[in-house]
Design an enzyme around this catalytic site. Structure first.
Site, PDB file in Angstrom:
ATOM      1  N   SER A  17       0.736  -1.447  -0.350  1.00 16.51           N
ATOM      2  CA  SER A  17       0.068  -0.238  -0.267  1.00 16.51           C
ATOM      3  C   SER A  17       0.985   1.928   0.077  1.00 16.51           C
ATOM      4  O   SER A  17       2.041   1.446  -0.692  1.00 16.51           O
ATOM      5  CB  SER A  17      -1.004   0.322   1.473  1.00 16.51           C
ATOM      6  OG  SER A  17      -1.751   0.879   1.075  1.00 16.51           O
ATOM      7  N   ASP A  64     -16.654 -16.843 -11.555  1.00 10.54           N
ATOM      8  CA  ASP A  64     -16.130 -17.829 -10.609  1.00 10.54           C
ATOM      9  C   ASP A  64     -15.483 -18.966 -11.751  1.00 10.54           C
ATOM     10  O   ASP A  64     -14.574 -19.511 -12.052  1.00 10.54           O
ATOM     11  CB  ASP A  64     -17.100 -18.708  -9.726  1.00 10.54           C
ATOM     12  CG  ASP A  64     -16.104 -19.727  -9.098  1.00 10.54           C
ATOM     13  OD1 ASP A  64     -14.762 -20.176  -9.582  1.00 10.54           O
ATOM     14  OD2 ASP A  64     -16.897 -20.545  -7.857  1.00 10.54           O
ATOM     15  N   ASP A 106     -12.605 -18.789 -15.115  1.00 10.46           N
ATOM     16  CA  ASP A 106     -11.414 -19.761 -14.757  1.00 10.46           C
ATOM     17  C   ASP A 106     -10.977 -20.817 -15.002  1.00 10.46           C
ATOM     18  O   ASP A 106     -10.256 -21.250 -15.063  1.00 10.46           O
ATOM     19  CB  ASP A 106     -10.515 -18.748 -14.197  1.00 10.46           C
ATOM     20  CG  ASP A 106     -11.193 -19.334 -12.501  1.00 10.46           C
ATOM     21  OD1 ASP A 106     -12.391 -20.753 -12.402  1.00 10.46           O
ATOM     22  OD2 ASP A 106     -11.664 -18.628 -11.491  1.00 10.46           O
ATOM     23  N   ASP A 134     -14.327 -22.629  -7.953  1.00  9.10           N
ATOM     24  CA  ASP A 134     -14.289 -22.531  -6.245  1.00  9.10           C
ATOM     25  C   ASP A 134     -14.322 -21.141  -5.820  1.00  9.10           C
ATOM     26  O   ASP A 134     -14.002 -21.434  -4.377  1.00  9.10           O
ATOM     27  CB  ASP A 134     -12.226 -22.529  -6.068  1.00  9.10           C
ATOM     28  CG  ASP A 134     -12.018 -21.557  -7.237  1.00  9.10           C
ATOM     29  OD1 ASP A 134     -12.442 -20.961  -7.269  1.00  9.10           O
ATOM     30  OD2 ASP A 134     -10.366 -21.325  -7.565  1.00  9.10           O
ATOM     31  N   VAL A 185     -13.337 -18.987  -5.832  1.00  8.92           N
ATOM     32  CA  VAL A 185     -12.300 -17.484  -6.249  1.00  8.92           C
ATOM     33  C   VAL A 185     -12.598 -17.417  -8.379  1.00  8.92           C
ATOM     34  O   VAL A 185     -12.837 -18.251  -8.960  1.00  8.92           O
ATOM     35  CB  VAL A 185     -11.133 -18.187  -6.332  1.00  8.92           C
ATOM     36  CG1 VAL A 185     -10.551 -17.120  -6.395  1.00  8.92           C
ATOM     37  CG2 VAL A 185     -10.826 -18.514  -4.765  1.00  8.92           C
ATOM     38  N   ASP A 243      -8.909  -5.924  -5.021  1.00 10.81           N
ATOM     39  CA  ASP A 243      -8.699  -4.960  -4.494  1.00 10.81           C
ATOM     40  C   ASP A 243      -9.257  -3.908  -4.314  1.00 10.81           C
ATOM     41  O   ASP A 243      -9.522  -3.085  -5.503  1.00 10.81           O
ATOM     42  CB  ASP A 243      -6.956  -4.065  -4.576  1.00 10.81           C
ATOM     43  CG  ASP A 243      -6.637  -3.345  -3.988  1.00 10.81           C
ATOM     44  OD1 ASP A 243      -7.171  -1.865  -2.857  1.00 10.81           O
ATOM     45  OD2 ASP A 243      -5.459  -3.788  -3.044  1.00 10.81           O
ATOM     46  N   HIS A 259      -6.857  -5.829  -0.381  1.00  7.28           N
ATOM     47  CA  HIS A 259      -5.935  -5.165  -0.931  1.00  7.28           C
ATOM     48  C   HIS A 259      -5.331  -5.435   0.804  1.00  7.28           C
ATOM     49  O   HIS A 259      -4.880  -4.989   2.074  1.00  7.28           O
ATOM     50  CB  HIS A 259      -7.098  -3.419  -0.048  1.00  7.28           C
ATOM     51  CG  HIS A 259      -5.282  -2.626   0.389  1.00  7.28           C
ATOM     52  ND1 HIS A 259      -4.607  -2.135  -1.240  1.00  7.28           N
ATOM     53  CD2 HIS A 259      -4.732  -1.621   0.566  1.00  7.28           C
ATOM     54  CE1 HIS A 259      -3.305  -1.137  -0.769  1.00  7.28           C
ATOM     55  NE2 HIS A 259      -3.955  -1.127   0.472  1.00  7.28           N
TER      56      HIS A 259
HETATM   57 CA   LIG Z   1     -12.837 -19.924  -9.611  1.00  7.87          CA
END
Ligand SMILES: [Ca+2]
Ligand SMILES: *[C@@H]1O[C@H](CO)[C@@H](O)[C@H](O)[C@H]1NC(C)=O
Ligand SMILES: *[C@@H]1O[C@H](CO)[C@@H](O)[C@H](O)[C@H]1NC(C)=O
Ligand SMILES: *[C@@H]1O[C@H](CO)[C@@H](O)[C@H](O)[C@H]1NC(C)=O
Ligand SMILES: *[C@@H]1O[C@H](CO)[C@@H](O)[C@H](O)[C@H]1NC(C)=O
Ligand SMILES: *[C@@H]1O[C@H](CO)[C@@H](O)[C@H](O)[C@H]1NC(C)=O
Ligand SMILES: *[C@@H]1O[C@H](CO)[C@@H](O)[C@H](O)[C@H]1NC(C)=O
Ligand SMILES: *[C@@H]1O[C@H](CO)[C@@H](O)[C@H](O)[C@H]1NC(C)=O
Ligand SMILES: *[C@@H]1O[C@H](CO)[C@@H](O)[C@H](O)[C@H]1NC(C)=O
Ligand SMILES: *[C@@H]1O[C@H](CO)[C@@H](O)[C@H](O)[C@H]1NC(C)=O
Ligand SMILES: *[C@@H]1O[C@H](CO)[C@@H](O)[C@H](O)[C@H]1NC(C)=O
Ligand SMILES: *[C@@H]1O[C@H](CO)[C@@H](O)[C@H](O)[C@H]1NC(C)=O
Ligand SMILES: *[C@@H]1O[C@H](CO)[C@@H](O)[C@H](O)[C@H]1NC(C)=O
Length: 561
Positions: free
Chosen positions: A181, A248, A251, A255, A257, A425, A471
């Site tokens: 930061s 999600d 990618d 998961d 993420v 972030d 962040h």
């Molecule tokens: Ca994913």
């Protein structure tokens, strides 16, 4: 442990042994405090895995600049000689603070490094720049501005390395920087100016390009004012949840993420949430872990409106001026809408937007040079924001902007740099880091083609986006995301053992999908992760995705590095 007297002798000897230093600095022996600490324990954090049984000497002292009679406090943690691993570590701060105190110094102990931090001359380790920046209305304290900009961290490094040399009686040690930061901006302030003072640096989510970065904090609220729609935090949280769910799988692995916010940006629109029901309980603390607002909010209940979706979409698209030209990048989809947080007016029963935080502080203190907690949003347009960015870019070009793209001194000295940024972030857009990385490549390797120039750059400077991370920390909303907990370890391995981190180690710190503690790798930019069959991650090249990270800021009439 050395006794107070001998430390004092070491200190004075170290500095006066160097004629250059003795002419510039005067160290006050009476300011010295020394206390030995034994069997100390450092708890794990996103910065390191934690460690116990640590013995060190805790030292503070003050110095002044010849002719200035000022007071600059330094604070060192010096591992016992048995635990010293021949390393020095400079640490930085966050927000408008130039120090993170014991949290930063702890990093040194974990890696057997003598570590230091400075108060910047701001009157103590708990004072930040805002308390000293204004001498009177209309008068900036330029000494303090330069101290914060780059001078104090440089002096900390010069004196700290000299002190380390004397204290351990060795000139053979490595020198590192770690910070995130504002601490990341401080790291770049050194890498850009004093390239030979470090062997390696671990830099996260730097708050550089500061004129743009600080004004950007007002952008989300200005979107609400411009569209005259003030979504409840619950409505934006719903849009964010929908976005996480919708993106999600892009990618290749479901998961929770979103490891490809670039694909999300290309393929997902906030309109997809229109008409979806949301409800949140009344709250006195953040309703979404890690998010804002921290103020009391009543229970909220409704369906996502077209206006709410338009606000979210504009925030993702970034700042455009009234001529339709792009002025700056913004947060990636899946970043929580922290800057957009509205407050609830209990009298009118409506949500409103109020400028607050570091964006307000920046415009009042740094640009207008006034002490004020108020910044009416009513007449602030996208053009106002753009003009403020340009004004700050010029005014603080040599202190705060910190985007000098020529790192040849650092590079030619053989130093290594690992730069990371949480892809989600919500405070400093990850695209801000990608832009700088791209600028360094283009400035330093103008005669090499795309592949060659990235390859040349990656020999000594690598940039990693951290999927799902917020962040300078993992994101509670994407708990299965990996976080590079030991970036400095990877820098050290690269510098001291020649281990090139082609992919960066990262650990899932809190997971339901895979077991906590599992290791993953991060792809080095410009490559991006893509999973096959939910199981195997590859690092792929994708031009359309890549282009989303470095848009042309055609509203700004000169290069923005
Ligand atoms: Ca994913
Ligand atoms: C060090 O601290 C640990 C607890 O953190 C304790 O168990 C141990 O006995 C201590 N060792 C010494 C030598 O004091
Ligand atoms: C280190 O020294 C400072 C300044 O004297 C003091 O405030 C702090 O508590 C000390 N920390 C430890 C761990 O002893
Ligand atoms: C330096 O500052 C101190 C107080 O901060 C003051 O007492 C002293 O007189 C000053 N000395 C000079 C030479 O200005
Ligand atoms: C968003 O998702 C989180 C985690 O599943 C949940 O706790 C929260 O209630 C959701 N918020 C809304 C507004 O749906
Ligand atoms: C949302 O509205 C429904 C229907 O009016 C009500 O039953 C429910 O309690 C409300 N929930 C909240 C969180 O206010
Ligand atoms: C609004 O005011 C009422 C009555 O004073 C109070 O009970 C309630 O907690 C307030 N709500 C919020 C969100 O502050
Ligand atoms: C989103 O919806 C708005 C109307 O609410 C519309 O004007 C806009 O074109 C839509 N955007 C996309 C990408 O479909
Ligand atoms: C000037 O500074 C004083 C004291 O900090 C403050 O009260 C006043 O509002 C300032 N004036 C302006 C124009 O901001
Ligand atoms: C906004 O602009 C209008 C018209 O120029 C002016 O009357 C008003 O006072 C301004 N409001 C603020 C808060 O500056
Ligand atoms: C990275 O992880 C590998 C195991 O996957 C390990 O062997 C290596 O030591 C780690 N590197 C660092 C710098 O921690
Ligand atoms: C995908 O996973 C299935 C089931 O685990 C396995 O049978 C298949 O071989 C995998 N395919 C690839 C391309 O890895
Ligand atoms: C990946 O995992 C999800 C959730 O377990 C599952 O629904 C999906 O079918 C899997 N996809 C592949 C290609 O295996």
């Amino acid at each position: 442990m050395m006794m107070l007297l001998s430390i004092s002798a070491v200190l004075v000897a170290g500095v006066s042994a160097s004629a250059t230093l003795a002419n510039v600095f005067s160290i006050s022996p009476t300011s010295l405090t020394v206390n030995p600490v034994t069997n100390y324990t450092i708890a794990p954090s996103p910065l390191y895995a934690g460690k116990s049984g640590l013995d060190f000497c805790n030292v503070t002292f003050a110095y002044s600049h010849a002719g200035l009679n000022d007071t600059n406090n330094l604070w060192f943690w010096l591992p016992s000689p048995a635990q010293f691993q021949n390393r020095w570590l400079t640490t930085g701060g966050g927000g408008l603070s130039i120090t993170s105190g014991e949290r930063g110094l702890s990093t040194g102990l974990v890696y057997g490094a003598a570590a230091g931090t400075t108060d910047g001359g701001f009157g103590g380790f708990s004072n930040d720049l805002s308390s000293v920046l204004l001498l009177a209305n209309g008068t900036l304290n330029y000494e303090m501005l330069f101290s914060f900009g780059y001078r104090a961290i440089h002096e900390l490094t010069v004196l700290g390395k000299e002190f380390t040399k004397s204290y351990y009686s060795t000139s053979k040690f490595y020198s590192y920087y770690q910070g995130c930061s504002e601490g990341g901006r401080e790291g770049f302030s050194q890498v850009q100016r004093y390239g030979s003072q470090f062997d390696g640096a671990a830099i996260g989510a730097p708050a550089f390009r500061q004129a743009f970065q600080q004004v950007l904090h007002l952008f989300s609220n200005v979107v609400e004012v411009t569209k005259n729609y003030y979504p409840s935090p619950c409505e934006l949280e719903k849009i964010n949840n929908d976005t996480l769910a919708a993106c999600d799988g892009l990618d290749g692995r479901l998961d929770g993420v979103v490891s490809r916010t670039d694909l999300c940006k290309l393929q997902h629109n906030a309109n997809a949430s229109i008409g979806k029901k949301y409800s949140c309980d009344a709250t006195s603390s953040p309703s979404f872990p890690g998010g804002r607002p921290s103020k009391r909010l009543p229970a909220a209940n409704g369906t996502v409106t077209a206006e709410g979706a338009a606000v979210a979409q504009q925030i993702w698209d970034g700042l455009f001026d009234s001529k339709g030209r792009q002025a700056y990048v913004s947060f990636q989809p899946t970043a929580t809408f922290d800057d957009a947080a509205t407050t609830f007016d209990n009298n009118t029963g409506k949500y409103t937007a109020t400028a607050s935080g570091i964006g307000l502080q920046y415009v009042n203190l740094f640009l207008k040079e006034i002490n004020s907690n108020s910044l009416p949003l009513a007449n602030i347009t996208y053009d106002t924001l753009r003009n403020w960015m340009l004004e700050g870019m010029q005014k603080f070009a040599d202190t705060l902007q910190t985007t000098w793209p020529d790192l040849e001194d650092f590079h030619s000295h053989g130093a290594k740099l690992i730069h990371i940024h949480g892809e989600s972030d919500p405070s400093i857009p990850s695209a801000s880091s990608a832009m700088y990385y791209n600028s360094v490549r283009k400035i330093m390797y103008p005669n090499q083609n795309f592949n060659q120039s990235y390859a040349s750059l990656q020999e000594w400077y690598k940039f990693f986006l951290v999927p799902g991370a917020a962040h300078c920390s993992p994101s509670p909303g994407q708990p299965n995301g990996p976080f590079p907990q030991n970036v400095l370890a990877s820098v050290i391995d690269w510098v001291e053992n020649g281990v090139d981190p082609k992919e960066l180690n990262a650990t899932v710190l809190d997971s339901s999908y895979v077991s906590t503690g599992i290791d993953q790798k991060l792809c080095a930019f410009p490559l991006r992760p893509l999973w096959t069959n939910n199981t195997t991650m590859g690092c792929v090249y994708d031009q359309a995705s890549l282009d989303t990270w470095t848009p042309r800021l055609d509203s700004i009439p000169l290069p923005v590095y």
